[in-house]
Design a protein around this motif. Sequence first.
Motif, PDB file in Angstrom:
ATOM      1  N   ALA A 189       0.821  -0.980  -0.107  1.00  0.00           N
ATOM      2  CA  ALA A 189       0.189   0.110  -0.022  1.00  0.00           C
ATOM      3  C   ALA A 189       0.742   1.331  -0.143  1.00  0.00           C
ATOM      4  O   ALA A 189       0.490   2.297  -0.572  1.00  0.00           O
ATOM      5  CB  ALA A 189      -0.826  -0.013   1.212  1.00  0.00           C
ATOM      6  N   ALA A 190       1.944   1.257   0.750  1.00  0.00           N
ATOM      7  CA  ALA A 190       2.875   2.404   0.714  1.00  0.00           C
ATOM      8  C   ALA A 190       3.627   2.640  -0.579  1.00  0.00           C
ATOM      9  O   ALA A 190       3.749   3.885  -0.979  1.00  0.00           O
ATOM     10  CB  ALA A 190       3.769   2.236   1.907  1.00  0.00           C
ATOM     11  N   MET A 191       3.875   1.537  -1.230  1.00  0.00           N
ATOM     12  CA  MET A 191       4.527   1.821  -2.272  1.00  0.00           C
ATOM     13  C   MET A 191       3.414   2.128  -3.579  1.00  0.00           C
ATOM     14  O   MET A 191       3.950   2.975  -4.395  1.00  0.00           O
ATOM     15  CB  MET A 191       5.113   0.336  -2.976  1.00  0.00           C
ATOM     16  N   LYS A 192       2.310   1.851  -3.657  1.00  0.00           N
ATOM     17  CA  LYS A 192       1.277   2.218  -4.483  1.00  0.00           C
ATOM     18  C   LYS A 192       1.190   3.436  -4.171  1.00  0.00           C
ATOM     19  O   LYS A 192       0.797   4.445  -4.993  1.00  0.00           O
ATOM     20  CB  LYS A 192       0.114   1.230  -4.058  1.00  0.00           C
ATOM     21  N   ALA A 193       1.220   4.065  -3.012  1.00  0.00           N
ATOM     22  CA  ALA A 193       0.968   5.710  -2.550  1.00  0.00           C
ATOM     23  C   ALA A 193       1.850   6.399  -3.321  1.00  0.00           C
ATOM     24  O   ALA A 193       1.561   7.717  -3.243  1.00  0.00           O
ATOM     25  CB  ALA A 193       0.678   5.584  -0.896  1.00  0.00           C
ATOM     26  N   MET A 194       2.959   5.890  -3.274  1.00  0.00           N
ATOM     27  CA  MET A 194       4.117   6.776  -4.046  1.00  0.00           C
ATOM     28  C   MET A 194       3.745   7.097  -5.257  1.00  0.00           C
ATOM     29  O   MET A 194       4.561   7.818  -6.025  1.00  0.00           O
ATOM     30  CB  MET A 194       5.302   5.905  -3.530  1.00  0.00           C
ATOM     31  N   GLY A 195       2.889   6.425  -6.157  1.00  0.00           N
ATOM     32  CA  GLY A 195       2.640   6.881  -7.377  1.00  0.00           C
ATOM     33  C   GLY A 195       3.734   6.821  -8.494  1.00  0.00           C
ATOM     34  O   GLY A 195       4.464   5.494  -8.366  1.00  0.00           O
ATOM     35  N   ASP A 196       4.184   7.763  -9.133  1.00  0.00           N
ATOM     36  CA  ASP A 196       5.070   7.726 -10.229  1.00  0.00           C
ATOM     37  C   ASP A 196       6.446   8.146  -9.550  1.00  0.00           C
ATOM     38  O   ASP A 196       7.363   8.434 -10.418  1.00  0.00           O
ATOM     39  CB  ASP A 196       4.748   8.536 -11.248  1.00  0.00           C
ATOM     40  N   THR A 197       6.546   8.019  -8.213  1.00  0.00           N
ATOM     41  CA  THR A 197       7.850   8.330  -7.688  1.00  0.00           C
ATOM     42  C   THR A 197       8.959   7.649  -8.159  1.00  0.00           C
ATOM     43  O   THR A 197       9.049   6.382  -8.550  1.00  0.00           O
ATOM     44  CB  THR A 197       7.910   8.274  -6.048  1.00  0.00           C
ATOM     45  N   GLU A 198      10.227   8.443  -8.802  1.00  0.00           N
ATOM     46  CA  GLU A 198      11.152   7.858  -9.266  1.00  0.00           C
ATOM     47  C   GLU A 198      12.108   7.562  -8.130  1.00  0.00           C
ATOM     48  O   GLU A 198      12.534   8.403  -7.363  1.00  0.00           O
ATOM     49  CB  GLU A 198      11.847   8.878 -10.152  1.00  0.00           C
ATOM     50  N   ILE A 199      12.851   6.269  -8.080  1.00  0.00           N
ATOM     51  CA  ILE A 199      13.863   5.859  -7.257  1.00  0.00           C
ATOM     52  C   ILE A 199      15.062   5.412  -7.699  1.00  0.00           C
ATOM     53  O   ILE A 199      15.131   4.811  -8.532  1.00  0.00           O
ATOM     54  CB  ILE A 199      12.985   4.658  -6.307  1.00  0.00           C
ATOM     55  N   GLU A 200      16.052   6.089  -7.247  1.00  0.00           N
ATOM     56  CA  GLU A 200      17.456   5.808  -7.292  1.00  0.00           C
ATOM     57  C   GLU A 200      18.078   5.262  -6.124  1.00  0.00           C
ATOM     58  O   GLU A 200      17.938   5.751  -5.017  1.00  0.00           O
ATOM     59  CB  GLU A 200      18.162   6.861  -7.886  1.00  0.00           C
ATOM     60  N   GLY A 201      18.979   4.386  -6.391  1.00  0.00           N
ATOM     61  CA  GLY A 201      19.511   3.998  -5.026  1.00  0.00           C
ATOM     62  C   GLY A 201      20.836   2.965  -5.571  1.00  0.00           C
ATOM     63  O   GLY A 201      20.740   2.319  -6.368  1.00  0.00           O
ATOM     64  N   LYS A 202      21.529   2.703  -4.283  1.00  0.00           N
ATOM     65  CA  LYS A 202      22.438   1.482  -4.315  1.00  0.00           C
ATOM     66  C   LYS A 202      22.611   0.900  -2.877  1.00  0.00           C
ATOM     67  O   LYS A 202      22.201   1.549  -1.904  1.00  0.00           O
ATOM     68  CB  LYS A 202      23.923   2.469  -4.609  1.00  0.00           C
ATOM     69  N   SER A 203      22.968  -0.365  -2.966  1.00  0.00           N
ATOM     70  CA  SER A 203      22.954  -1.218  -1.793  1.00  0.00           C
ATOM     71  C   SER A 203      24.285  -1.904  -2.010  1.00  0.00           C
ATOM     72  O   SER A 203      24.865  -2.322  -2.854  1.00  0.00           O
ATOM     73  CB  SER A 203      21.838  -2.052  -1.654  1.00  0.00           C
ATOM     74  N   GLU A 204      24.849  -1.833  -0.468  1.00  0.00           N
ATOM     75  CA  GLU A 204      26.369  -2.402  -0.638  1.00  0.00           C
ATOM     76  C   GLU A 204      26.074  -3.669   0.504  1.00  0.00           C
ATOM     77  O   GLU A 204      25.763  -3.107   1.647  1.00  0.00           O
ATOM     78  CB  GLU A 204      27.485  -1.689  -0.101  1.00  0.00           C
ATOM     79  N   ILE A 205      26.079  -4.957   0.087  1.00  0.00           N
ATOM     80  CA  ILE A 205      26.211  -5.850   1.312  1.00  0.00           C
ATOM     81  C   ILE A 205      27.686  -5.757   1.924  1.00  0.00           C
ATOM     82  O   ILE A 205      28.690  -6.077   1.470  1.00  0.00           O
ATOM     83  CB  ILE A 205      26.134  -7.220   0.733  1.00  0.00           C
ATOM     84  N   VAL A 206      27.513  -5.379   3.343  1.00  0.00           N
ATOM     85  CA  VAL A 206      28.738  -5.329   4.132  1.00  0.00           C
ATOM     86  C   VAL A 206      29.149  -6.746   4.856  1.00  0.00           C
ATOM     87  O   VAL A 206      30.123  -7.005   5.051  1.00  0.00           O
ATOM     88  CB  VAL A 206      28.562  -4.110   5.192  1.00  0.00           C
ATOM     89  N   GLU A 207      27.965  -7.332   5.060  1.00  0.00           N
ATOM     90  CA  GLU A 207      28.184  -8.736   5.616  1.00  0.00           C
ATOM     91  C   GLU A 207      27.258  -9.906   5.229  1.00  0.00           C
ATOM     92  O   GLU A 207      25.962  -9.088   5.209  1.00  0.00           O
ATOM     93  CB  GLU A 207      28.197  -8.558   7.256  1.00  0.00           C
ATOM     94  N   LEU A 208      27.313 -10.864   5.070  1.00  0.00           N
ATOM     95  CA  LEU A 208      26.427 -11.938   4.607  1.00  0.00           C
ATOM     96  C   LEU A 208      26.970 -13.190   5.170  1.00  0.00           C
ATOM     97  O   LEU A 208      27.893 -13.648   5.154  1.00  0.00           O
ATOM     98  CB  LEU A 208      26.431 -12.093   2.899  1.00  0.00           C
ATOM     99  N   GLN A 209      25.875 -13.629   5.994  1.00  0.00           N
ATOM    100  CA  GLN A 209      26.105 -14.960   6.495  1.00  0.00           C
ATOM    101  C   GLN A 209      24.803 -15.936   6.345  1.00  0.00           C
ATOM    102  O   GLN A 209      23.767 -15.435   6.488  1.00  0.00           O
ATOM    103  CB  GLN A 209      26.230 -14.937   8.329  1.00  0.00           C
ATOM    104  N   VAL A 210      25.098 -17.086   5.799  1.00  0.00           N
ATOM    105  CA  VAL A 210      24.246 -18.249   5.564  1.00  0.00           C
ATOM    106  C   VAL A 210      24.454 -19.224   6.774  1.00  0.00           C
ATOM    107  O   VAL A 210      25.350 -19.672   7.266  1.00  0.00           O
ATOM    108  CB  VAL A 210      24.444 -18.993   4.169  1.00  0.00           C
ATOM    109  N   LEU A 211      22.994 -19.391   7.348  1.00  0.00           N
ATOM    110  CA  LEU A 211      23.011 -20.488   8.661  1.00  0.00           C
ATOM    111  C   LEU A 211      21.711 -21.379   8.266  1.00  0.00           C
ATOM    112  O   LEU A 211      20.762 -21.147   8.521  1.00  0.00           O
ATOM    113  CB  LEU A 211      22.880 -19.574   9.928  1.00  0.00           C
TER     114      LEU A 211
END
Length: 127
Positions: A52-74
């Motif tokens: 619902a929150a994403m739909k409410a954003m309408g045509d909002t343009e989103i830019e971004g980056k994500s850097e995985i600093v740590e990843l652990q599989v258990l």
Amino acid sequence: MTDDEKAIRQVVASWMAASRAGDLATVLGLMSDDVVFMTPGQEPFGKETFAAAMKAMGDTEIEGKSEIVELQVLGDWAFIRNRIDITARPTGSAPVRRAGYTLTLLRKEADGAWRLARDANLLTLRS
């Protein structure tokens, strides 16, 4: 790098690409049905509230980056600590930039796919 680590990194990359493209269906497909999001100042919320929150954003343009600093599989669970920097550009409004860390738990589900199950989002407003 293990196959699970590669698959989890692909989940993050797919999430970021789908967010940039405004592809809500793909983002929702990367979450478990019982996903829980935790953000400062709000009660925890699930998939329906997220959608619902994403739909409410309408045509909002989103830019971004994500850097995985740590990843652990258990086993069938994993966690990632991410550094994220996102800018949202709502139509007719000033851009809003948020940056910081998230701590995300992923679960390998019955179909073998890794999906986001819990997310503690600590992003704050940046100028």
